[in-house]
Design an enzyme around this catalytic site. Structure first.
Site, PDB file in Angstrom:
ATOM      1  N   ASP A 282      -7.408 -10.541   1.148  1.00  0.00           N
ATOM      2  CA  ASP A 282      -6.439  -9.661   1.770  1.00  0.00           C
ATOM      3  C   ASP A 282      -5.219  -9.607   0.840  1.00  0.00           C
ATOM      4  OD1 ASP A 282      -5.504  -9.209   5.264  1.00  0.00           O
ATOM      5  OD2 ASP A 282      -5.015  -8.078   3.456  1.00  0.00           O
TER       6      ASP A 282
HETATM    7  C1  GLC Z   1      -3.104  -5.721   4.748  1.00  0.00           C
HETATM    8  C2  GLC Z   1      -4.053  -6.029   5.888  1.00  0.00           C
HETATM    9  C3  GLC Z   1      -5.477  -5.623   5.630  1.00  0.00           C
HETATM   10  C4  GLC Z   1      -5.495  -4.401   4.758  1.00  0.00           C
HETATM   11  C5  GLC Z   1      -4.942  -4.791   3.399  1.00  0.00           C
HETATM   12  C6  GLC Z   1      -4.892  -3.604   2.437  1.00  0.00           C
HETATM   13  O1  GLC Z   1      -2.193  -6.761   4.578  1.00  0.00           O
HETATM   14  O2  GLC Z   1      -4.065  -7.366   6.357  1.00  0.00           O
HETATM   15  O3  GLC Z   1      -6.111  -5.411   6.889  1.00  0.00           O
HETATM   16  O4  GLC Z   1      -6.836  -3.935   4.607  1.00  0.00           O
HETATM   17  O5  GLC Z   1      -3.649  -5.368   3.508  1.00  0.00           O
HETATM   18  O6  GLC Z   1      -3.986  -2.662   2.888  1.00  0.00           O
END
Ligand code: GLC
Length: 721
Positions: A282
């Site tokens: 993430d």
């Molecule tokens: C964010 C979220 C995740 C998302 C990623 C990319 O922090 O936790 O769900 O897909 O970053 O945007």
């Protein structure tokens, strides 16, 4: 001798290197390409940067020039495929091996045609329809230059203070599994390389929904038993559905954060489930291992993450600068690097990116907000609405009634989009006011008050509008930003001023229908008793207005059922249907100051018609592990309006080596039942699949003894010999 430079990688005798030969098996092409790569080229594949961080194509153009074309992936936020193709051209033609870039994005509940939030989709109990929405979302994403969506989110969540409860399918592992698998199949289709299909990403692996006290990015206390019985099942279902990728979670899983958790990412996912795609971190999750006290510095965070099984680093630019030294020092093996690269190349080959690196450019009016997409959006929104209360059949609204539409949500558009609304725009949304205006002849409007604050100056006008109408539709709820990521709230009650508006409007003495638009269960302990009817519409997306109008006027019979418990109040959290029996019976152990039962329970929802359930029967009340038992129930629509009914099948194992929930959802089916007619529903019980439990090691256990099948309060006992 092979002259290898991007697309011109042909041998002197004109043959293509195996990795460029689409007639060869993917594994052959992966191995051939891997064998040609330097360590630096391999490491570059393990990184994701971002492109198109704003809508200014010139800025994107600047980024295209400076980004390294060897990069494995880009998080892509432009509105069309122009920058993508420009960047991809650099990867295909300016690099030694011509490895295409993988472009990812958060298409969570729609790309530009925004659908109901996933929490709402789960309340439809119609995974096929939710899958249709994902098909459209995938195609809109594909033609905008996206190969890979960071969706579906399949985190089971039981603390509605957590803002991201909006993004999942609710509190139940089975329902979440069914919807998550449906989303994977819909995004990916039967062949990932077909135009319009995109790679899915199960997230957030794992247990993010157990974040302590509903706060975000925090510790989650998860026993191995809970990991296997509650949080892993939707991911296992998604992997079985063929999900190409997973995303590691921010939360600290009982001491080891999801992004450095070898047990989940390697032991479970790669060894036990034999997943052959890849895991992406993430956002900045690798760097956050330092904040979490897991690693003293960035390099060690990288070492722990990659060695735990985290294949790709999302946007914190740590794998690129640190991995070469870690390999040379022996802290990370080349074998681990190669394994990660294989997984990423495998997905790129399966997507057909080597053969079709560029997106066909289509004009906007041929790829977004198409009429058939809007039709899916409206039908799905209608099926997500849950009728929680309808005293004296206030609903549906009667023809000719004067309707006063009041409240902060009545004309809002952006708030109906929900939190992760992708490239959705508020101007695409049909508001509740606009939707009702199309159908209700005598409609008046009053603002009433804002979503929060102390300004009651609009109350008088609202009360006047109510007094001059036959019925009031009061639109309350949450702003789109009050749920989603980093949107935890200490209470699930609406701001006091919204409740005061209801109490003021009630004094006009007319029936009051409360419409609720929210991204989490709300404390309705004061609202519901003060309303004559309550319709939960969640955050319905672009077709909110027409869907609300259709259901309020009875053109559509509401068929949603709660997929998440509505607590009586915040103090009850966590409260969910599949809890275990307490040690004491009766009132012992219950709260002394508030009820211990929820305001509205999982599975609950009313209809404009009525259904009568016949007796529950089973093909045999004794069975062996190799038998299949068929449970049957007939449901009659005893009202005068056609309706869709969902039969929810639960099992109960009253005594077991480990305690089990009082009941567990194991099957559901939704059918249209015309007024006055009956339909038969069946549950083909596979004992090992439906009656067993998974122990803390991940082994599935089926014990002899009694089990119960439960439907709508009816119970039948089965005995496993
Ligand atoms: C964010 C979220 C995740 C998302 C990623 C990319 O922090 O936790 O769900 O897909 O970053 O945007």
């Amino acid at each position: 001798m092979i002259l290898v430079c991007g697309l011109s990688a042909v041998a002197e005798d004109g043959t293509l290197p195996p990795y460029k030969d689409a007639s060869l098996p993917v594994e052959t092409r992966v191995e051939d390409l891997l064998s040609r790569m330097t360590l630096q080229e391999k490491i570059a594949q393990l990184n994701q940067y971002s492109l198109g961080s704003n809508d200014n194509v010139n800025n994107n153009g600047e980024q295209v020039k400076v980004l390294p074309p060897e990069i494995g992936s880009l998080l892509y936020t432009a509105d069309d495929a122009v920058s993508r193709n420009a960047m991809q051209k650099r990867a295909m033609e300016e690099t030694r091996l011509g490895i295409p870039i993988l472009f990812g994005y958060d298409t969570v509940h729609g790309y530009r045609t925004i659908y109901p939030i996933p929490l709402a989709q789960g309340a439809s109990w119609n995974p096929e329809l939710a899958g249709e929405a994902c098909r459209v979302a995938g195609a809109e994403s594909y033609y905008a230059g996206i190969d890979w969506t960071f969706s579906p989110m399949v985190d089971v969540a039981r603390d509605p203070r957590w803002g991201r409860v909006a993004e999942g399918y609710g509190e139940d592992p089975y329902l979440t599994s069914v919807f998550g698998a449906a989303a994977v199949r819909a995004y990916q289709g039967d062949d990932l390389s077909e135009p319009g299909n995109i790679a899915a990403c199960l997230k957030h692996f794992v247990g993010y929904g157990a974040s302590e006290a509903g706060r975000d990015y925090v510790y989650s206390e998860i026993s191995r038993q809970s990991l296997w019985s509650t949080y892993l099942p939707p991911f296992e279902a998604g992997v079985k559905a063929g999900a190409a990728t997973l995303m590691s979670s921010f939360n600290d899983i009982s001491g080891i954060p999801g992004s450095a958790n070898r047990y989940t990412m390697t032991e479970v996912l790669k060894r036990m489930w034999r997943h052959d795609g890849f895991v992406v971190a993430d956002w900045h999750a690798v760097r956050q291992l330092v904040n979490q006290g897991m690693a003293p510095d960035d390099a060690t965070a990288v070492e722990y993450a990659i060695n735990a099984g985290l294949d790709m680093d999302m946007t914190d630019n740590l794998y690129m600068p640190h991995l070469e030294a870690l390999v040379k020092s022996g802290r990370v093996s080349v074998e681990r690097i190669d394994d990660a690269v294989r997984r990423i190349l495998r997905v790129k080959f399966r997507l057909g990116l080597f053969e079709h690196p560029y997106t066909d450019i289509k004009p906007e009016n041929e790829r977004i907000l198409l009429p058939e997409s809007l039709d899916v959006a409206q039908r799905l929104a209608e099926e997500t609405f849950v009728l929680l209360k309808n005293d004296a059949e206030v609903l549906p609204l009667k023809p000719g009634q004067k309707v006063a539409l009041i409240g902060p949500m009545a004309k809002s558009r952006k708030d109906l989009l929900g939190s992760w609304h992708g490239r959705g725009r508020e101007e695409d949304v049909v508001s509740i006011f606009d939707g009702l205006s199309e159908i209700v002849q005598e409609l008046t409007y009053a603002f009433g008050c804002g979503f929060e604050g102390e300004d009651r100056s609009g109350f008088a006008e609202a009360v006047k509008a109510a007094s001059e109408a036959d019925v009031v539709v009061l639109c309350l709820g949450e702003r789109y930003s009050w749920s989603g990521e980093n949107a935890s709230r200490s209470t699930i009650a609406l701001p006091r001023i919204q409740e005061e508006l209801l109490m003021a409007v009630r004094k006009a003495g007319k029936p009051v229908v409360v419409l609720l638009s929210n991204g989490r269960p709300i404390d309705l302990s004061r609202i519901s008793p003060a309303a004559d009817a309550v319709l939960e519409i969640w955050q319905p997306g672009v077709m909110a207005g027409p869907a609300v109008a259709s259901v309020l006027t009875g053109k559509t019979n509401p068929s949603g059922r709660l997929n998440v418990t509505f607590p009586y109040t915040t103090g009850q959290i966590p409260i969910y249907y599949c809890q275990r029996n307490p040690a004491r019976e009766g009132s012992q152990g219950r709260y002394q100051d508030i009820p211990s039962t929820p305001m509205y329970e999982f599975g609950y929802g009313l209809s404009y018609t009525s259904y009568e359930y016949g007796p529950l029967s089973v093909s045999s009340d004794t069975f062996t592990v190799n038998d299949t038992v068929t449970a049957t129930v007939t449901v009659t629509n005893t009202g005068d309006m056609d309706g869709k009914e969902t039969v929810q099948w639960y099992i109960c194992d009253p005594y077991s080596t480990i305690t089990r929930p009082v009941k567990e959802l194991k099957h559901f089916e939704k059918k249209m039942i015309p007024a006055g007619e009956s339909r038969t529903f069946e549950f083909e019980i596979d004992p090992m699949r439906d009656l067993s439990y998974v122990d803390w090691k991940g082994d599935r256990i089926l014990e002899p003894g009694d089990y119960y099948i439960i439907v709508k309060g009816r119970k039948v006992r089965l005995t496993l010999e």
